[in-house]
Design an enzyme around this catalytic site. Structure first.
Site, mmCIF file in Angstrom:
data_model
loop_
_atom_site.group_PDB
_atom_site.id
_atom_site.type_symbol
_atom_site.label_atom_id
_atom_site.label_comp_id
_atom_site.label_asym_id
_atom_site.label_seq_id
_atom_site.Cartn_x
_atom_site.Cartn_y
_atom_site.Cartn_z
ATOM 1 N N LEU A 1 -12.160 -4.187 -1.567
ATOM 2 C CA LEU A 1 -12.665 -3.216 -0.607
ATOM 3 C C LEU A 1 -11.621 -2.106 -0.452
ATOM 4 O O LEU A 1 -10.491 -2.236 -0.918
ATOM 5 C CB LEU A 1 -12.922 -3.899 0.742
ATOM 6 N N SER A 2 -11.997 -1.026 0.212
ATOM 7 C CA SER A 2 -11.035 0.071 0.335
ATOM 8 C C SER A 2 -9.774 -0.388 1.054
ATOM 9 O O SER A 2 -8.674 0.054 0.737
ATOM 10 C CB SER A 2 -11.661 1.270 1.050
ATOM 11 N N GLU A 3 -9.927 -1.304 2.049
ATOM 12 C CA GLU A 3 -8.754 -1.840 2.725
ATOM 13 C C GLU A 3 -8.996 -3.270 3.197
ATOM 14 O O GLU A 3 -10.128 -3.658 3.508
ATOM 15 C CB GLU A 3 -8.377 -0.957 3.924
ATOM 16 N N THR A 4 -7.910 -4.029 3.229
ATOM 17 C CA THR A 4 -7.881 -5.386 3.783
ATOM 18 C C THR A 4 -6.726 -5.437 4.769
ATOM 19 O O THR A 4 -5.627 -4.950 4.477
ATOM 20 C CB THR A 4 -7.675 -6.433 2.682
ATOM 21 N N HIS B 1 -9.718 2.616 9.902
ATOM 22 C CA HIS B 1 -10.826 1.652 9.924
ATOM 23 C C HIS B 1 -10.332 0.213 9.976
ATOM 24 O O HIS B 1 -10.938 -0.628 10.662
ATOM 25 C CB HIS B 1 -11.843 1.961 8.810
#
Length: 301
Positions: A45-48, A77
């Protein structure tokens, strides 16, 4: 075998399967940074965000944020999603809102979580005010990197700038929804542009919007971070507050700016940016949004 919980949230939306997906990993105290980076690539994903025990017992959690390509000192986010995840994991709201304090690499980030018509909404004070950086690029070069014509870059008094509120972004104004819809970053050519200029993330915006209550329509491209396009980018919205101050020069008082993003990806998002202005200076800014949990499970690492 050690197991730890994780959850997937859609952030900056009150509707499942919209907004920006986020993986939240709990009880991450024993995970090395290398394992966190590997898990971020696994989630893809774009960020974790990884939550562990805080260094200061008065705070809620220590947080480390990773993209598929590396760690970030701050991101919006993950902050919104993690704050809401913390409240839900601890039994939800009891009466008025809850305060969640996250120890991020940029510093302490204080979030307030409230119920907004049945969906949790988190808002946090920007840990760092936006700062401008020099930009020595012709708009023709910027336009070419985005697959646009030079005459489509810029509107009103807005011109390309660079701002950072923890993460730097090249902010590019374009003429209308048609132009922003055609903007595109080819990974190979953008890599060459990024290597030559030092800019890895580009935030493209226009004042034309789809939502009647939105002030700006934006897109974010960051292939250098393993993110071809991001559905909602809080750190860029934080930096964008500097753009608003420079070109729109809002008067003293409180101003709410709603930013729409992710539409072209089929993942519409809404980011609420609030600016507090005194003496024509930005003295405080807050960023907020909804988040909804769509999945949960266990990791065996």
């Amino acid at each position: 075998m050690v197991s730890r919980d994780y959850a997937i949230y859609d952030v900056f939306t009150a509707t499942p399967l919209e907004g920006n997906p986020l993986a939240v990993v709990f009880d991450a105290d024993e995970l090395s940074l290398e394992t966190m980076a590997s898990l971020a690539r696994e989630f893809n994903l774009s960020e974790t965000i990884f939550l562990s025990a805080p260094q200061n017992e008065a705070h809620s959690a220590q947080a480390r944020i990773f993209t598929p390509k590396g760690e970030l000192p701050f991101a919006g986010h993950p902050t919104v999603g993690a704050a809401i995840a913390q409240v839900e994991r601890r039994g939800g709201l009891a009466g008025d809102g809850r305060i969640v304090t996250l120890e991020e690499q940029i510093g302490l980030v204080r979030c307030v979580v409230n119920d907004d018509r049945g969906t949790l909404f988190a808002e946090f004070d920007l840990p760092k005010m936006p700062v401008a950086a020099d930009l020595d690029l012709e708009k023709e070069e910027i336009a070419a990197a985005l697959g646009l014509s030079a005459h489509e870059v810029g509107f009103e008094n807005h011109v390309p700038t660079v701002y950072s509120a923890g993460v730097p972004f090249l902010c590019v104004p374009v003429h209308g929804l048609d132009a922003i819809g055609r903007a595109n970053v080819d990974a190979e050519s953008w890599h060459a542009f990024s290597k030559r200029t030092g800019f890895g993330e580009v935030y493209v915006y226009t004042r034309d919007t789809i939502r009647h209550d939105a002030a700006f329509h934006v897109r974010l491209f960051a292939p250098a971070l393993g993110i071809p396009e991001d559905p909602a980018t809080g750190s860029a919205a934080a930096a964008f507050s500097g753009v608003i101050m420079q070109f729109d020069t809002p008067h003293d008082g409180s101003h709410v700016v709603l930013i729409e993003q992710g539409v072209e990806m089929g993942r519409p998002s809404a980011l609420r940016l609030e600016l507090e202005i005194e003496g024509r200076e930005l003295v405080k800014a807050r960023l907020g949004g909804h988040a909804v949990k769509i999945a949960e499970g266990k990791l065996f690492v």
